[in-house]
Design an enzyme around this catalytic site. Sequence first.
Site, PDB file in Angstrom:
ATOM      1  N   ARG A 105      13.724  -2.833  -1.203  1.00 59.59           N
ATOM      2  CA  ARG A 105      13.377  -3.233   0.162  1.00 59.59           C
ATOM      3  C   ARG A 105      14.317  -2.593   1.184  1.00 59.59           C
ATOM      4  O   ARG A 105      13.887  -2.138   2.248  1.00 59.59           O
ATOM      5  CB  ARG A 105      13.442  -4.766   0.267  1.00 59.59           C
ATOM      6  CG  ARG A 105      13.038  -5.326   1.611  1.00 59.59           C
ATOM      7  CD  ARG A 105      13.077  -6.840   1.586  1.00 59.59           C
ATOM      8  NE  ARG A 105      12.027  -7.368   0.748  1.00 59.59           N
ATOM      9  CZ  ARG A 105      10.800  -7.682   1.170  1.00 59.59           C
ATOM     10  NH1 ARG A 105      10.476  -7.509   2.440  1.00 59.59           N
ATOM     11  NH2 ARG A 105       9.908  -8.168   0.347  1.00 59.59           N
ATOM     12  N   TYR A 214      10.452  -5.648 -13.162  1.00 59.43           N
ATOM     13  CA  TYR A 214      10.214  -4.215 -12.985  1.00 59.43           C
ATOM     14  C   TYR A 214      11.501  -3.567 -12.490  1.00 59.43           C
ATOM     15  O   TYR A 214      12.391  -4.220 -11.940  1.00 59.43           O
ATOM     16  CB  TYR A 214       9.076  -3.946 -11.998  1.00 59.43           C
ATOM     17  CG  TYR A 214       9.149  -4.715 -10.701  1.00 59.43           C
ATOM     18  CD1 TYR A 214       9.938  -4.274  -9.647  1.00 59.43           C
ATOM     19  CD2 TYR A 214       8.413  -5.893 -10.527  1.00 59.43           C
ATOM     20  CE1 TYR A 214      10.003  -4.968  -8.458  1.00 59.43           C
ATOM     21  CE2 TYR A 214       8.474  -6.599  -9.335  1.00 59.43           C
ATOM     22  CZ  TYR A 214       9.263  -6.133  -8.313  1.00 59.43           C
ATOM     23  OH  TYR A 214       9.332  -6.839  -7.131  1.00 59.43           O
ATOM     24  N   ASP A 291       3.387 -10.720   8.673  1.00 57.76           N
ATOM     25  CA  ASP A 291       3.471 -12.129   8.288  1.00 57.76           C
ATOM     26  C   ASP A 291       3.231 -13.080   9.452  1.00 57.76           C
ATOM     27  O   ASP A 291       2.873 -14.237   9.238  1.00 57.76           O
ATOM     28  CB  ASP A 291       4.832 -12.424   7.666  1.00 57.76           C
ATOM     29  CG  ASP A 291       4.936 -11.955   6.227  1.00 57.76           C
ATOM     30  OD1 ASP A 291       3.904 -11.564   5.651  1.00 57.76           O
ATOM     31  OD2 ASP A 291       6.054 -11.980   5.669  1.00 57.76           O
TER      32      ASP A 291
END
Length: 396
Positions: A105, A214, A291
Amino acid sequence: MARMIIVGGGIGGLAAAVAVARRGHRAVVLERSADFAEIGAGIQLAPNGLHALDRLGVGDAVRDCAVHIDELRFMDGVSGEHVTSMPLTGEYRRRFGSPYVVVHRGELYRLLLEACRRSGAVELRSASQVTGYRQDDASATALLADGTRVTGDAVIGADGIRSAIRGQLVGDGEPRVVGITVYRTVVPMERVPEELRWNAVTWWAGPGRHFVHYAIAGGRYLNLAPSIENGVTEAFAGVPVAAPEVHSAFAGLGDTARRLLALGEDWKSWSLVDRDPVDRWTDGRVALLGDAAHPMLHYAAQGACQALEDAVLIGDLLDAHADAIGERFEKYAAERRERTARITLAARASTRLWHPAGPEARARNAMLSAMSATELHDHVAWMHGTTDSGARGVRA
């Protein structure tokens, strides 16, 4: 040229700033935190997200620092059975025009922040907490907690699930607490046994819980994210939790899943929240994005992708005189509402696939294992590929 006031300096807000700047406008990004920085671990980016990043000029840079995933692997978390895998190379990449990647991120954020700084048309203001907005026929103004007012031709609310702009525009109160807790940590890859270093996003599905892992950060770390339906009713974020508590919650999973979970240290926990889809995203010269418009559970791995699609479309539509901004915002919302609502509801429904037990779990396994690679690709094509209402100009 318009002056766009963007509330929120997260991934969606920075993407919107890049998008409008590339269309010849100026942007002022108001971030409540003291610095422009992003915390967190991995973000999965399907081809639709990468194509949006291409439109923002950073797609290749993201591909360069990302882990290119070979498959989405579905495991029975109790028996350890490999149920099915969706291949993400070959046919998948040809069909959707891009790989499926995982990027840290912070890396994605850094690339968007650098694109803002390079543009010369984006002003970044930190320590700027926005509490609401005002507008008239000719302008829109963001109202800050310290009494400051920042005025432009329009306001874009990209200030997250607890958006102050949404609070005024929609007024739907606090987010919905869904009754699920997710635990997260990262593990240096050198601590992961070589036989478990799969180049896959892997789900271990169990009764009322599942576990996803992952590689992130170019393969240097393994991201661990188990979730459990525990009926939590209060919202919390980033709360430290002891490793034995995590191990106890997932003790019913099989040996390999528990072996991976045992690698985790420094666990933190979040209660999952989202909101019901709404029809109203705009108010004259004010619009919601990411969002703030359509907060969704991370289970469809589309939250960031949908915010990026929002940003690209807003940039495409703002090719008109400032007097037409309200009309263009309405067009943006009309094109995005149905797609994002469908993904929001699909993310909620995904636990019905992952969390059954006994005969229902065996029936699920039989159904999934019978599907061909092409059938699995067909199942996600509406999300991972181009749509008429979402990623205008984005390839598939």
